[in-house]
Design a protein around this motif. Structure first.
Motif, PDB file in Angstrom:
ATOM      1  N   HIS A  83       0.829  -1.200   0.000  1.00 50.52           N
ATOM      2  CA  HIS A  83       0.000   0.000   0.000  1.00 50.52           C
ATOM      3  C   HIS A  83       0.873   1.264   0.000  1.00 50.52           C
ATOM      4  N   LYS A  84       0.456   2.246  -0.839  1.00 51.26           N
ATOM      5  CA  LYS A  84       1.154   3.546  -0.839  1.00 51.26           C
ATOM      6  C   LYS A  84       0.129   4.649  -0.727  1.00 51.26           C
ATOM      7  N   VAL A  85       0.475   5.694  -0.025  1.00 51.05           N
ATOM      8  CA  VAL A  85      -0.462   6.807   0.204  1.00 51.05           C
ATOM      9  C   VAL A  85       0.230   8.121  -0.147  1.00 51.05           C
ATOM     10  N   LEU A  86      -0.519   9.004  -0.790  1.00 52.20           N
ATOM     11  CA  LEU A  86      -0.009  10.361  -1.026  1.00 52.20           C
ATOM     12  C   LEU A  86      -0.882  11.341  -0.261  1.00 52.20           C
ATOM     13  N   ALA A  87      -0.269  12.397   0.247  1.00 52.25           N
ATOM     14  CA  ALA A  87      -1.054  13.460   0.889  1.00 52.25           C
ATOM     15  C   ALA A  87      -1.068  14.660  -0.039  1.00 52.25           C
ATOM     16  N   LYS A  88      -2.215  15.354  -0.053  1.00 54.21           N
ATOM     17  CA  LYS A  88      -2.346  16.544  -0.906  1.00 54.21           C
ATOM     18  C   LYS A  88      -2.023  17.754  -0.022  1.00 54.21           C
ATOM     19  N   ILE A  89      -0.891  18.382  -0.290  1.00 56.50           N
ATOM     20  CA  ILE A  89      -0.426  19.458   0.592  1.00 56.50           C
ATOM     21  C   ILE A  89      -0.564  20.801  -0.133  1.00 56.50           C
ATOM     22  N   TYR A  90      -1.327  21.703   0.498  1.00 58.22           N
ATOM     23  CA  TYR A  90      -1.520  23.042  -0.072  1.00 58.22           C
ATOM     24  C   TYR A  90      -0.477  24.001   0.494  1.00 58.22           C
ATOM     25  N   PRO A  91      -0.119  25.020  -0.272  1.00 52.14           N
ATOM     26  CA  PRO A  91       0.830  26.011   0.266  1.00 52.14           C
ATOM     27  C   PRO A  91       0.180  26.837   1.369  1.00 52.14           C
ATOM     28  N   ARG A  92       1.017  27.514   2.159  1.00 53.27           N
ATOM     29  CA  ARG A  92       0.443  28.290   3.279  1.00 53.27           C
ATOM     30  C   ARG A  92      -0.295  29.535   2.803  1.00 53.27           C
ATOM     31  N   ASP A  93       0.081  30.086   1.636  1.00 54.73           N
ATOM     32  CA  ASP A  93      -0.713  31.205   1.107  1.00 54.73           C
ATOM     33  C   ASP A  93      -2.018  30.641   0.535  1.00 54.73           C
ATOM     34  N   SER A  94      -2.860  31.484  -0.049  1.00 53.44           N
ATOM     35  CA  SER A  94      -4.175  30.982  -0.461  1.00 53.44           C
ATOM     36  C   SER A  94      -4.185  30.392  -1.880  1.00 53.44           C
ATOM     37  N   SER A  95      -3.016  30.270  -2.494  1.00 54.62           N
ATOM     38  CA  SER A  95      -3.008  29.746  -3.868  1.00 54.62           C
ATOM     39  C   SER A  95      -3.358  28.249  -3.887  1.00 54.62           C
ATOM     40  N   ASP A  96      -3.694  27.785  -5.095  1.00 53.43           N
ATOM     41  CA  ASP A  96      -4.148  26.398  -5.231  1.00 53.43           C
ATOM     42  C   ASP A  96      -3.043  25.449  -5.672  1.00 53.43           C
ATOM     43  N   ASN A  97      -1.812  25.893  -5.548  1.00 51.51           N
ATOM     44  CA  ASN A  97      -0.677  25.100  -6.042  1.00 51.51           C
ATOM     45  C   ASN A  97      -0.330  23.926  -5.144  1.00 51.51           C
ATOM     46  N   PHE A  98      -1.218  22.973  -5.064  1.00 51.19           N
ATOM     47  CA  PHE A  98      -0.939  21.870  -4.140  1.00 51.19           C
ATOM     48  C   PHE A  98       0.079  20.899  -4.733  1.00 51.19           C
ATOM     49  N   ALA A  99       0.687  20.100  -3.840  1.00 49.24           N
ATOM     50  CA  ALA A  99       1.609  19.048  -4.297  1.00 49.24           C
ATOM     51  C   ALA A  99       1.216  17.745  -3.621  1.00 49.24           C
ATOM     52  N   TYR A 100       1.462  16.632  -4.318  1.00 55.62           N
ATOM     53  CA  TYR A 100       1.258  15.324  -3.693  1.00 55.62           C
ATOM     54  C   TYR A 100       2.585  14.859  -3.101  1.00 55.62           C
ATOM     55  N   ALA A 101       2.546  14.447  -1.847  1.00 59.42           N
ATOM     56  CA  ALA A 101       3.786  13.983  -1.216  1.00 59.42           C
ATOM     57  C   ALA A 101       3.514  12.698  -0.435  1.00 59.42           C
ATOM     58  N   PRO A 102       4.505  11.782  -0.413  1.00 59.37           N
ATOM     59  CA  PRO A 102       4.277  10.491   0.254  1.00 59.37           C
ATOM     60  C   PRO A 102       4.105  10.595   1.774  1.00 59.37           C
ATOM     61  N   VAL A 103       3.187   9.784   2.316  1.00 58.68           N
ATOM     62  CA  VAL A 103       3.052   9.540   3.743  1.00 58.68           C
ATOM     63  C   VAL A 103       3.264   8.041   3.908  1.00 58.68           C
ATOM     64  N   PRO A 104       3.983   7.528   4.899  1.00 60.60           N
ATOM     65  CA  PRO A 104       4.696   8.250   5.947  1.00 60.60           C
ATOM     66  C   PRO A 104       5.819   9.134   5.393  1.00 60.60           C
ATOM     67  N   ILE A 105       6.259  10.053   6.235  1.00 62.07           N
ATOM     68  CA  ILE A 105       7.332  10.964   5.845  1.00 62.07           C
ATOM     69  C   ILE A 105       8.590  10.139   5.560  1.00 62.07           C
ATOM     70  N   CYS A 106       9.150  10.359   4.349  1.00 61.60           N
ATOM     71  CA  CYS A 106      10.391   9.672   3.969  1.00 61.60           C
ATOM     72  C   CYS A 106      11.214  10.668   3.145  1.00 61.60           C
ATOM     73  N   ILE A 107      12.322  10.226   2.586  1.00 60.01           N
ATOM     74  CA  ILE A 107      13.201  11.176   1.874  1.00 60.01           C
ATOM     75  C   ILE A 107      12.442  11.888   0.744  1.00 60.01           C
ATOM     76  N   GLN A 108      11.613  11.150  -0.005  1.00 58.90           N
ATOM     77  CA  GLN A 108      10.896  11.786  -1.130  1.00 58.90           C
ATOM     78  C   GLN A 108       9.954  12.899  -0.645  1.00 58.90           C
ATOM     79  N   THR A 109       9.399  12.740   0.568  1.00 58.97           N
ATOM     80  CA  THR A 109       8.486  13.773   1.089  1.00 58.97           C
ATOM     81  C   THR A 109       9.256  15.080   1.293  1.00 58.97           C
ATOM     82  N   ILE A 110      10.451  14.941   1.865  1.00 58.94           N
ATOM     83  CA  ILE A 110      11.262  16.138   2.140  1.00 58.94           C
ATOM     84  C   ILE A 110      11.703  16.764   0.820  1.00 58.94           C
ATOM     85  N   GLN A 111      12.131  15.917  -0.114  1.00 60.56           N
ATOM     86  CA  GLN A 111      12.587  16.435  -1.425  1.00 60.56           C
ATOM     87  C   GLN A 111      11.463  17.208  -2.107  1.00 60.56           C
TER      88      GLN A 111
END
Ligand code: FAD
Ligand code: UDP
Length: 394
Positions: A83-111
């Protein structure tokens, strides 16, 4: 009624005990469930588009316990699935530029989100040490906020955990035991699988197929749409009962406060895709830690075991305080209250002058995964045999 043992609940806890009783004694066993299906919260079915849907949310089997796997793999048929999971992370400003990042936190999440120069375990440890440098919580951590901030630092905590937990539990992580966020591991490597257990499987014919096999035994009778509290009088002559429903429901007449549970509401949408292999999401499960949407995650069931269909069905999970009890809420109040119920449970056999035992996620008020529920049933079975609780019919 010519029954030796009554099992209340046809989830893993009840079904495993029913099977063990059937195989190891000559007892006649009745399994009842208030729902109209077997399988408890693991129940699944194939929808009109040929896609297998888990009615109560995605269920991924994983375990480190070989005895659990040896037992359960004899029922249904199983295939490896990681099983693999991605989280949809929005920027702190109000823009819609979200990114998908792996959960649990691993090297790819930080990158992906914070620092593309983190390449290996050493970089990861250095980066996290910097993130958590000023954090001085004492161990043992008092709550989930402390345990998460101490491991991940404030940025990751705010992006991934704070709001998701608020949505899921309607409580801030500060109000929840450290154990809630300790469920989520931290990886110093590039392993982006949700679980690292050596055994990770899905049943090819669904969990319902596994339960059909488990309960398919000449000594076991299953009655659905049968609520224990309404039909209790029919079972007065049964000397051995295993109750796997909510423990506070069993003792409702004692006037104690009730335990808290979280429930879920599921919203489903189906889309025509044309091509049988086309999917909509970049992962089978997309977590939604942001407050911009009210749901916690979206599951695309077609992706499990690469099912083929001209359609795809997405299910969004909304946490709810009312509805079927799914999650025990681990905090100080509930832990203390559960201890009182546990004392009542220990005295119940004497009071009833017949054996009544309590087992499972709801009766033991514990956040048990499937393998833990099965393992718990196997362990209790051994203990009950040692304690002379299991009689063979003569
Ligand atoms: P249940 O499955 O809850 O079964 C209890 C049964 O008792 C129910 O069918 C209920 O109807 C019946 N019952 C209750 N009261 C009565 C009554 N009065 N009369 C008659 N019947 C009654 N685990 C994993 O390992 N991997 C996962 O990915 C995973 N995902 C999950 C996702 C969600 C949304 C949830 C809620 C749980 C998840 N789990 C997962 C945990 C898994 O569902 C449990 O470990 C498992 O269902 C526990 O089995 P059980 O028999 O103890 O309880
Ligand atoms: N969690 C979170 N963000 C995530 C995933 C999980 O904050 O992206 C927290 C949340 O509090 C959740 C807990 O970690 O209840 C356990 O997550 P898990 O995926 O194990 O939950 P389950 O599958 O049991 O619902």
């Amino acid at each position: 009624m010519n029954v030796d043992a009554l099992i209340v609940g046809a989830g893993f806890s009840g079904a495993v005990i029913a099977r063990l009783l059937a195989e190891n004694t000559k007892q006649k066993i009745m399994v009842i469930d208030s729902r109209d299906h077997i399988g408890g919260n693991c129940y699944d079915y194939v929808n009109q588009y040929g896609i297998r849907i888990s009615k109560y949310g995605a269920h991924l089997f994983h375990t480190t316990r070989q005895d659990v796997w040896n037992f359960i793999s004899a029922f249904g048929s199983w295939e490896p699935w990681e099983h693999k999971v991605l989280a949809k992370i929005y920027p702190r400003d109000s823009s819609d530029n979200f990114a998908y990042a792996p959960v649990p936190i691993c090297i790819q999440t930080i990158q992906k989100l914070y620092d593309s120069s983190v390449q290996n375990e050493e970089d990861m440890r250095r980066w996290l040490a910097e993130e958590t440098r000023s954090i001085k919580f004492q161990t043992p951590y008092k709550n989930s906020m402390e345990s998460a901030v101490a491991r991940f630092g404030h940025r990751i905590y705010n992006d991934f955990f704070h709001s998701y937990t608020l949505k899921q539990w309607e409580k801030s992580p500060e109000e929840l035991d450290a154990s809630v966020l300790e469920r989520i591991p931290l990886r110093y490597n590039k392993d982006d699988r949700y679980f690292t257990d050596p055994i990770q499987m899905l049943p090819s014919c669904g969990y319902t197929g596994v339960f059909k096999d488990l309960l398919n035994h000449p000594q076991i009778e299953v009655r659905l749409n049968t609520d224990y509290f309404q039909e209790r009088h029919c079972f007065n002559s049964v000397n051995f009962t295993v109750f796997t429903g909510p423990i506070d429901g069993y003792f409702a007449s004692r006037g104690l406060d009730r335990l808290e549970y979280r429930s879920l509401r599921f919203e489903e949408d189906t889309f025509e895709m044309g091509d049988k292999d086309t999917v909509m999401q970049p992962a089978s499960v997309v977590n939604e830690p942001s407050m911009r949407v009210p749901y916690t995650r979206t599951v695309e069931f077609k992706q499990f075991l690469n099912q083929r269909s001209t359609h795809t069905t997405l299910v969004r999970e909304y946490s709810a305080s009312n509805g079927d009890p799914y999650y025990p809420v681990p905090n100080e109040r509930n832990t203390k209250l559960y201890a009182t119920y546990q004392q009542l449970a220990e005295r119940e056999t004497e009071a009833e002058r017949r054996t009544v035992l309590f087992l499972g996620r709801l009766a033991n008020y514990k956040y048990l995964n499937m393998d833990q529920a099965i393992g718990n049933a196997l362990d209790h079975w051994q203990q009950w045999k040692k304690d002379g609780m299991i009689k063979t019919r003569v």
